[in-house]
Scaffold this motif. Structure first.
Motif, PDB file in Angstrom:
ATOM      1  N   MET A  99       1.843  40.717 -22.046  1.00 34.49           N
ATOM      2  CA  MET A  99       0.898  41.016 -20.982  1.00 34.49           C
ATOM      3  C   MET A  99       1.571  41.903 -19.943  1.00 34.49           C
ATOM      4  O   MET A  99       2.725  41.687 -19.574  1.00 34.49           O
ATOM      5  CB  MET A  99       0.392  39.726 -20.342  1.00 34.49           C
ATOM      6  N   GLU A 100       0.860  42.906 -19.461  1.00 36.07           N
ATOM      7  CA  GLU A 100       1.419  43.852 -18.505  1.00 36.07           C
ATOM      8  C   GLU A 100       1.751  43.152 -17.193  1.00 36.07           C
ATOM      9  O   GLU A 100       1.033  42.278 -16.730  1.00 36.07           O
ATOM     10  CB  GLU A 100       0.416  44.974 -18.258  1.00 36.07           C
ATOM     11  N   THR A 101       2.895  43.567 -16.615  1.00 42.10           N
ATOM     12  CA  THR A 101       3.325  42.970 -15.350  1.00 42.10           C
ATOM     13  C   THR A 101       3.466  44.039 -14.278  1.00 42.10           C
ATOM     14  O   THR A 101       3.790  45.196 -14.578  1.00 42.10           O
ATOM     15  CB  THR A 101       4.667  42.240 -15.527  1.00 42.10           C
ATOM     16  N   LYS A 102       3.225  43.655 -13.045  1.00 37.28           N
ATOM     17  CA  LYS A 102       3.375  44.558 -11.910  1.00 37.28           C
ATOM     18  C   LYS A 102       4.679  44.282 -11.155  1.00 37.28           C
ATOM     19  O   LYS A 102       4.929  44.885 -10.118  1.00 37.28           O
ATOM     20  CB  LYS A 102       2.182  44.405 -10.965  1.00 37.28           C
ATOM     21  N   GLU A 103       5.474  43.400 -11.668  1.00 35.92           N
ATOM     22  CA  GLU A 103       6.743  43.071 -11.015  1.00 35.92           C
ATOM     23  C   GLU A 103       7.761  44.184 -11.237  1.00 35.92           C
ATOM     24  O   GLU A 103       7.860  44.749 -12.324  1.00 35.92           O
ATOM     25  CB  GLU A 103       7.297  41.761 -11.571  1.00 35.92           C
ATOM     26  N   PHE A 104       8.524  44.512 -10.203  1.00 37.99           N
ATOM     27  CA  PHE A 104       9.607  45.477 -10.335  1.00 37.99           C
ATOM     28  C   PHE A 104      10.733  45.093  -9.389  1.00 37.99           C
ATOM     29  O   PHE A 104      10.558  44.302  -8.455  1.00 37.99           O
ATOM     30  CB  PHE A 104       9.121  46.908 -10.082  1.00 37.99           C
ATOM     31  N   GLU A 105      11.883  45.674  -9.615  1.00 37.63           N
ATOM     32  CA  GLU A 105      13.064  45.348  -8.824  1.00 37.63           C
ATOM     33  C   GLU A 105      12.968  45.956  -7.427  1.00 37.63           C
ATOM     34  O   GLU A 105      12.453  47.064  -7.249  1.00 37.63           O
ATOM     35  CB  GLU A 105      14.315  45.856  -9.530  1.00 37.63           C
ATOM     36  N   PHE A 106      13.478  45.237  -6.455  1.00 39.70           N
ATOM     37  CA  PHE A 106      13.465  45.695  -5.062  1.00 39.70           C
ATOM     38  C   PHE A 106      14.320  46.959  -4.923  1.00 39.70           C
ATOM     39  O   PHE A 106      15.486  46.985  -5.334  1.00 39.70           O
ATOM     40  CB  PHE A 106      13.990  44.591  -4.152  1.00 39.70           C
ATOM     41  N   LYS A 107      13.736  48.015  -4.354  1.00 39.40           N
ATOM     42  CA  LYS A 107      14.420  49.308  -4.236  1.00 39.40           C
ATOM     43  C   LYS A 107      14.887  49.614  -2.817  1.00 39.40           C
ATOM     44  O   LYS A 107      15.470  50.675  -2.576  1.00 39.40           O
ATOM     45  CB  LYS A 107      13.478  50.434  -4.704  1.00 39.40           C
ATOM     46  N   GLY A 108      14.657  48.741  -1.879  1.00 37.59           N
ATOM     47  CA  GLY A 108      15.052  48.997  -0.495  1.00 37.59           C
ATOM     48  C   GLY A 108      16.563  48.916  -0.300  1.00 37.59           C
ATOM     49  O   GLY A 108      17.321  48.536  -1.206  1.00 37.59           O
ATOM     50  N   SER A 109      16.987  49.258   0.888  1.00 42.35           N
ATOM     51  CA  SER A 109      18.414  49.233   1.222  1.00 42.35           C
ATOM     52  C   SER A 109      18.899  47.797   1.308  1.00 42.35           C
ATOM     53  O   SER A 109      18.306  46.957   1.990  1.00 42.35           O
ATOM     54  CB  SER A 109      18.666  49.947   2.551  1.00 42.35           C
ATOM     55  N   VAL A 110      20.015  47.541   0.641  1.00 40.23           N
ATOM     56  CA  VAL A 110      20.626  46.219   0.642  1.00 40.23           C
ATOM     57  C   VAL A 110      22.092  46.381   1.019  1.00 40.23           C
ATOM     58  O   VAL A 110      22.818  47.144   0.382  1.00 40.23           O
ATOM     59  CB  VAL A 110      20.499  45.533  -0.734  1.00 40.23           C
ATOM     60  N   LEU A 111      22.522  45.683   2.047  1.00 40.81           N
ATOM     61  CA  LEU A 111      23.902  45.765   2.519  1.00 40.81           C
ATOM     62  C   LEU A 111      24.608  44.433   2.296  1.00 40.81           C
ATOM     63  O   LEU A 111      23.970  43.383   2.143  1.00 40.81           O
ATOM     64  CB  LEU A 111      23.939  46.131   4.004  1.00 40.81           C
ATOM     65  N   ASN A 112      25.928  44.508   2.291  1.00 38.41           N
ATOM     66  CA  ASN A 112      26.724  43.305   2.136  1.00 38.41           C
ATOM     67  C   ASN A 112      26.483  42.367   3.320  1.00 38.41           C
ATOM     68  O   ASN A 112      26.574  42.768   4.488  1.00 38.41           O
ATOM     69  CB  ASN A 112      28.210  43.679   2.048  1.00 38.41           C
ATOM     70  N   GLY A 113      26.186  41.118   3.035  1.00 43.01           N
ATOM     71  CA  GLY A 113      25.855  40.176   4.088  1.00 43.01           C
ATOM     72  C   GLY A 113      27.010  39.873   5.020  1.00 43.01           C
ATOM     73  O   GLY A 113      26.820  39.689   6.229  1.00 43.01           O
ATOM     74  N   PHE A 114      28.230  39.821   4.483  1.00 42.94           N
ATOM     75  CA  PHE A 114      29.389  39.503   5.325  1.00 42.94           C
ATOM     76  C   PHE A 114      29.720  40.664   6.268  1.00 42.94           C
ATOM     77  O   PHE A 114      30.125  40.442   7.415  1.00 42.94           O
ATOM     78  CB  PHE A 114      30.592  39.171   4.438  1.00 42.94           C
ATOM     79  N   LEU A 115      29.536  41.900   5.777  1.00 40.95           N
ATOM     80  CA  LEU A 115      29.765  43.062   6.643  1.00 40.95           C
ATOM     81  C   LEU A 115      28.793  43.052   7.812  1.00 40.95           C
ATOM     82  O   LEU A 115      29.193  43.238   8.978  1.00 40.95           O
ATOM     83  CB  LEU A 115      29.609  44.350   5.830  1.00 40.95           C
ATOM     84  N   MET A 116      27.503  42.814   7.522  1.00 36.31           N
ATOM     85  CA  MET A 116      26.508  42.795   8.587  1.00 36.31           C
ATOM     86  C   MET A 116      26.683  41.575   9.497  1.00 36.31           C
ATOM     87  O   MET A 116      26.361  41.629  10.684  1.00 36.31           O
ATOM     88  CB  MET A 116      25.102  42.807   7.988  1.00 36.31           C
ATOM     89  N   LEU A 117      27.220  40.499   8.956  1.00 38.39           N
ATOM     90  CA  LEU A 117      27.513  39.335   9.789  1.00 38.39           C
ATOM     91  C   LEU A 117      28.568  39.699  10.832  1.00 38.39           C
ATOM     92  O   LEU A 117      28.444  39.336  12.021  1.00 38.39           O
ATOM     93  CB  LEU A 117      27.995  38.178   8.914  1.00 38.39           C
ATOM     94  N   VAL A 119      29.187  42.745  11.933  1.00 39.22           N
ATOM     95  CA  VAL A 119      28.564  43.692  12.860  1.00 39.22           C
ATOM     96  C   VAL A 119      27.709  42.966  13.884  1.00 39.22           C
ATOM     97  O   VAL A 119      27.758  43.255  15.092  1.00 39.22           O
ATOM     98  CB  VAL A 119      27.729  44.730  12.084  1.00 39.22           C
ATOM     99  N   ASN A 120      26.909  42.021  13.446  1.00 39.75           N
ATOM    100  CA  ASN A 120      26.033  41.280  14.366  1.00 39.75           C
ATOM    101  C   ASN A 120      26.842  40.466  15.376  1.00 39.75           C
ATOM    102  O   ASN A 120      26.474  40.389  16.559  1.00 39.75           O
ATOM    103  CB  ASN A 120      25.108  40.359  13.576  1.00 39.75           C
ATOM    104  N   ILE A 121      27.938  39.871  14.893  1.00 42.41           N
ATOM    105  CA  ILE A 121      28.786  39.108  15.822  1.00 42.41           C
ATOM    106  C   ILE A 121      29.419  40.044  16.850  1.00 42.41           C
ATOM    107  O   ILE A 121      29.491  39.731  18.055  1.00 42.41           O
ATOM    108  CB  ILE A 121      29.862  38.327  15.040  1.00 42.41           C
ATOM    109  N   ALA A 122      29.861  41.215  16.368  1.00 47.74           N
ATOM    110  CA  ALA A 122      30.470  42.188  17.287  1.00 47.74           C
ATOM    111  C   ALA A 122      29.465  42.667  18.326  1.00 47.74           C
ATOM    112  O   ALA A 122      29.780  42.775  19.523  1.00 47.74           O
ATOM    113  CB  ALA A 122      31.024  43.373  16.484  1.00 47.74           C
TER     114      ALA A 122
END
Length: 332
Positions: free
Chosen positions: A1-19, A21-24
């Motif tokens: 059966m046809e599916t409309k699901e696809f992989e997320f194409k948005g920007s994804v950054l490393n969580g620890f790096l952004m953690l 940055v947010n703390i800074a």
């Protein structure tokens, strides 16, 4: 059966790096607030006001950026939407940061078990039977699960579906439970519980010995395959994959159980009698052939008939035989 699901194409950054940055940013904002207060107490109060306003803006931005962090364990996924529009499914394991303006819903891709309570259905012959199943299922298509099935209404706590994985999966489990009930009723109604009277020596595994049809009791593998097919058809709408489906409970309904038990007992007695007669006839034939071949005694037709009758009575009777010694001759 046809599916409309696809992989997320948005920007994804490393969580620890952004953690980091947010703390800074948070630390710099706090320092800025302290400095602006010092400047407000000094002669240059206008610059302190501007700095304090900038720090307030940075606090708002920092709070929004903290909302972009997400963590995924194995066999979990997040479905992202951009102001209501489906933006893809993210299924990588780890700690990440995405644009906080994406709305995400976490779903579980792990296998789940459903032990359905036995239900009363009528089999093909109209007899009421109690039948239950155990089902192993897992989510395969996140788009269908969230956007083609109304999980929001089915959930016990509709307001928590967006943020609560348990609420969403429980809503899907309710959908699975209802559909499995319907599929079980459909499959059970197509087959008889059991054949009417199995024949001794017949191969009754999987089919009715008289009609050659599948039965619920004797055709477990075939019935389970049919059940899985029906469940796949019904659950595909919600993007759910059936891993395994098995009938785990099968019995006559209480109102006819006693009658059916007596019928089974009668059938068992008939089968046993047929086996006894079959063996007795074989033994009588062997005895007559042995007497004739070794010329132990000559028997005419009447005496053979009497001997056959006596042997059958002895071999087929329920009570122990009481032998009678004949001291006379065969001519008497």
């Amino acid at each position: 059966m046809e599916t409309k699901e696809f992989e997320f194409k948005g920007s994804v950054l490393n969580g620890f790096l952004m953690l980091f940055v947010n703390i800074a940013v948070l630390i710099l904002t706090i320092v800025g607030i302290v400095q602006s207060i010092i400047m407000l107490d000094a002669t240059d109060g206008s610059q302190g006001g501007w700095l304090l306003g900038l720090c307030g803006l940075m606090i708002i931005v920092n709070i929004i950026m903290w909302c972009g962090h997400m963590q995924l364990e194995p066999n979990e996924a997040r479905v992202a939407t951009w102001f209501g529009k489906y933006a893809g499914t993210f299924a990588q394991t780890g700690f990440f940061w995405i644009n906080p303006f994406y709305s995400t819903k976490k779903v579980s891709l792990r296998a789940r078990n459903l032990d359905a309570e036995p239900i009363k259905v009528n089999d093909k012959t109209g007899n009421p039977v109690m039948i239950g199943l155990v089902l192993v299922w897992k989510l395969k298509d996140t788009y269908k699960a969230l956007f083609e099935v109304d999980t929001q209404t089915m959930a016990s706590n509709p307001n928590a579906v967006g943020s609560d994985t348990k609420g969403l999966m429980n809503a899907l489990e309710n959908f699975v439970r209802v559909q499995s009930d319907a599929a079980l009723r459909q499959v059970a109604g197509q087959y008889a519980y059991d054949d009417e009277r199995p024949r001794v020596g017949d191969d009754t595994s999987g089919m009715d010995s008289k009609t050659g049809e599948l039965t619920l009791r004797s055709s477990a593998d075939e019935i389970n395959e049919q059940l899985e097919l029906k469940l796949d058809e019904r659950l595909a709408l919600a993007g759910i994959e059936v891993v395994e489906a098995r009938i785990n409970y099968l019995a006559y309904a209480p109102e006819i159980a006693a009658v059916m038990l007596r019928r089974q007992q009668a059938s068992a007695i008939i089968n046993a009698r047929e086996k006894i007669v079959e063996g007795a006839v074989s033994m009588v034939k062997m005895a007559l052939d042995k007497l004739s071949s070794e010329e132990i005694v000559e028997l005419d037709d009447d005496k053979k008939a009497a001997m056959v009758s006596n042997l059958l009575v002895v071999l087929c009777g329920d009570d122990n035989a009481q032998p009678v010694v004949n001291t006379g001759t065969l001519n008497h």
